[in-house]
Design an enzyme around this catalytic site. Structure first.
Site, PDB file in Angstrom:
ATOM      1  N   GLY A  11      14.561  -3.620 -11.220  1.00 40.77           N
ATOM      2  CA  GLY A  11      15.856  -3.990 -11.789  1.00 40.77           C
ATOM      3  C   GLY A  11      15.775  -5.100 -12.809  1.00 40.77           C
ATOM      4  O   GLY A  11      16.627  -5.201 -13.700  1.00 40.77           O
ATOM      5  N   LYS A 127      20.487   1.807   1.765  1.00 41.93           N
ATOM      6  CA  LYS A 127      20.160   1.543   0.358  1.00 41.93           C
ATOM      7  C   LYS A 127      21.267   0.757  -0.338  1.00 41.93           C
ATOM      8  O   LYS A 127      22.388   1.243  -0.495  1.00 41.93           O
ATOM      9  CB  LYS A 127      19.936   2.868  -0.378  1.00 41.93           C
ATOM     10  CG  LYS A 127      19.457   2.706  -1.815  1.00 41.93           C
ATOM     11  CD  LYS A 127      18.069   2.121  -1.872  1.00 41.93           C
ATOM     12  CE  LYS A 127      17.574   1.995  -3.307  1.00 41.93           C
ATOM     13  NZ  LYS A 127      16.290   1.302  -3.372  1.00 41.93           N
ATOM     14  N   LYS A 211      13.601   4.457  -5.660  1.00 38.03           N
ATOM     15  CA  LYS A 211      12.896   4.801  -6.901  1.00 38.03           C
ATOM     16  C   LYS A 211      11.392   4.645  -6.779  1.00 38.03           C
ATOM     17  O   LYS A 211      10.629   5.386  -7.404  1.00 38.03           O
ATOM     18  CB  LYS A 211      13.450   4.002  -8.082  1.00 38.03           C
ATOM     19  CG  LYS A 211      13.187   2.499  -8.068  1.00 38.03           C
ATOM     20  CD  LYS A 211      12.048   2.097  -8.973  1.00 38.03           C
ATOM     21  CE  LYS A 211      11.888   0.614  -9.150  1.00 38.03           C
ATOM     22  NZ  LYS A 211      11.903  -0.252  -7.999  1.00 38.03           N
TER      23      LYS A 211
END
Length: 312
Positions: A11, A127, A211
């Site tokens: 991120g 999540k 991811k």
């Protein structure tokens, strides 16, 4: 033969708004293009937690207004995030390729990833997605919307949804062709759009696949030599944030199991990265390695100068 690398962007390589992200990805592009220049075949995965949460909230808010805006299901929000993050990345990488005089193309593949509809993750959402809230704000939203919130690494409260394991990357043949032709591909954005197999074909489900896990699956399926997970730190540490914190230059699979058992890695941050690396190394060709490091140190880490290397 060129070495094949899958890069999973954290991120910190993206932004909290489209404007911020468009600036940040310019810095992201250079180390990636430097690797292309060195002859590596590159595939790029990325997260979408803040972005998909932002899109979901915006569409939900708009659908409750006076104007005729339809409710947008979560898989479609994921697809939207893949599109705009991919656009920003491929534009920045394309500009950097041109700047360095490299005749290659960067393309985004909107990627579906099959998950098991009976995955236990659907019973236990973990999540984090979207923005951070105070305890009071999260409780109010949970009461109104029925969402589940958890405290996330001391930074506030975030909504959590199911995070099933990736089973199959639907577009893997297309991804392989793009890479074989010498181009860079952005794929499994946000872990991929989670879909389940039904008697009528594939169907999207409200979930977010990790991811790093999807990037590891991609690296296994396309027989990558190196999986690189880029995050905010240069090296993985044990006893993190304690007086006896120790940075690790390398870990064997045995080390990984030992440190996971001793709970050295936080569930919401470093643990999924280490687990993804373990799964890739465990299930890949003999000399495949995984690396965890920061974006700025990516090239140095691949050269063996820094980062944490996970190997058999």
């Amino acid at each position: 033969m060129s070495k094949r690398i899958v890069i999973a962007l954290g991120g910190n390589a993206l932004g909290n708004s489209p404007e911020e992200q468009l600036e940040l990805v310019k810095n992201t592009a250079k180390p990636i293009v430097d690797l292309v220049k060195e002859g590596y075949e590159i595939m790029i995965g990325h997260g979408n937690g803040p972005q998909v949460g932002m899109i979901n909230l915006a569409m939900e808010y708009a659908s409750q207004g006076d104007i005729n805006t339809p409710y947008m299901p979560f898989p479609e929000c994921g697809a939207m995030s893949q599109g705009y993050i991919g656009y920003h990345l491929q534009q920045a990488i394309g500009n950097e390729l041109k700047k360095q005089g490299i005749d290659k193309t960067c393309a985004t593949v909107v990627t579906q990833v099959v998950v098991d509809k009976n995955d236990n993750a659907f019973k236990d959402p973990t999540k984090p997605i979207g923005s951070f809230y105070s305890k009071e704000e999260s409780e109010a939203i949970a009461k109104e919307k029925g969402y589940t919130f958890v405290e996330d690494a001391g930074r506030g409260y975030r909504r959590v949804i199911a995070s099933p394991k990736p089973v199959e990357i639907v577009e893997s043949n297309v991804i392989e062709k793009i890479v074989e032709e010498g181009n860079i591909v952005i794929t499994v954005g946000g872990g991929g759009i989670p879909v389940i197999e039904t008697e009528n074909g594939l169907e999207g489900v409200p979930a977010v696949i990790d991811k790093d896990s999807s990037s590891a699956k991609l690296a296994m399926d396309l027989e990558a030599d190196i999986l690189v997970i880029l995050t905010a730190v240069e090296k993985v540490a044990i006893n993190f944030n304690k007086p006896n914190q120790e940075e690790l230059s390398s870990m064997t699979l045995e080390d990984v199991e030992k440190y996971i058992k001793e709970e050295h890695f936080a569930k919401g941050s470093m643990l999924p990265k280490v687990e993804a690396c373990r799964n890739f190394v465990q299930n890949s060709k003999k000399d495949a390695v995984a690396i965890i490091t920061s974006l700025e140190k990516a090239a140095e880490a691949i050269s063996g100068e820094t980062g944490t290397v996970i190997k058999k």
